[in-house]
Design a protein around this motif. Sequence first.
Motif, PDB file in Angstrom:
ATOM      1  N   ASP A  14      36.186 -21.892  69.127  1.00  0.00           N
ATOM      2  CA  ASP A  14      36.050 -20.549  68.840  1.00  0.00           C
ATOM      3  C   ASP A  14      34.904 -19.693  68.335  1.00  0.00           C
ATOM      4  OD1 ASP A  14      38.921 -21.467  69.392  1.00  0.00           O
ATOM      5  OD2 ASP A  14      38.887 -22.906  67.537  1.00  0.00           O
ATOM      6  N   LEU A  48      33.414 -16.126  64.078  1.00  0.00           N
ATOM      7  CA  LEU A  48      34.161 -16.637  64.418  1.00  0.00           C
ATOM      8  C   LEU A  48      34.804 -15.890  65.857  1.00  0.00           C
ATOM      9  CD1 LEU A  48      36.223 -19.168  62.320  1.00  0.00           C
ATOM     10  CD2 LEU A  48      35.017 -19.724  63.953  1.00  0.00           C
ATOM     11  N   LYS A  49      35.401 -16.141  66.758  1.00  0.00           N
ATOM     12  CA  LYS A  49      35.655 -14.691  67.592  1.00  0.00           C
ATOM     13  C   LYS A  49      37.215 -13.942  67.064  1.00  0.00           C
ATOM     14  CE  LYS A  49      34.572 -17.394  71.740  1.00  0.00           C
ATOM     15  NZ  LYS A  49      35.276 -18.875  73.668  1.00  0.00           N
ATOM     16  N   ASN A  50      37.605 -14.405  66.175  1.00  0.00           N
ATOM     17  CA  ASN A  50      38.706 -14.408  65.178  1.00  0.00           C
ATOM     18  C   ASN A  50      38.134 -13.282  64.330  1.00  0.00           C
ATOM     19  OD1 ASN A  50      37.840 -15.100  63.030  1.00  0.00           O
ATOM     20  ND2 ASN A  50      40.139 -15.781  63.484  1.00  0.00           N
TER      21      ASN A  50
END
Length: 150
Positions: free
Chosen positions: A85, A124-126
């Motif tokens: 992630d 994070l990827k988010n």
Amino acid sequence: MKPLFTENQRFNQWWLWLLLATSLAVPAILLFKETTQKSGGFSGLIIIVLVIILFVIMRMKTTITQQNIQLTYFPFVWKTINLADIETMKVINYGFVGGWGIRLWTSYGTVYNVRGKKGLYIKLKNGKQLVIGTQKPKELENVVEQLNTK
């Protein structure tokens, strides 16, 4: 599985404990004077004792494995971040972020630290960001480099 990196940190700065002990003295003196008049010293004493107990039990543990990063900031935070992630991570010098502890809404997202100004910056990827403070920046850099080359 054996961790690649483990670090345990506590609030053990001498000046912090001196400050807490000094702040305990004032309500204690007021409590003893309370025998003749009501001054509220007892409630102040209880609050300071509770704060001291909190600092005694607070600790931050960081563990990094091949799969995840585990952060425990006892008694407040238990967080596991899967490496899959993570968009980027690197050891940075984050400077002063308003003090130690858990710092919300900084330019690095949430900062978890006990002392110092170096830590593992994670994006994070988010889009969320955070920093985990460290007293072992060189060792942590080696682990991050190893994980980033996978």
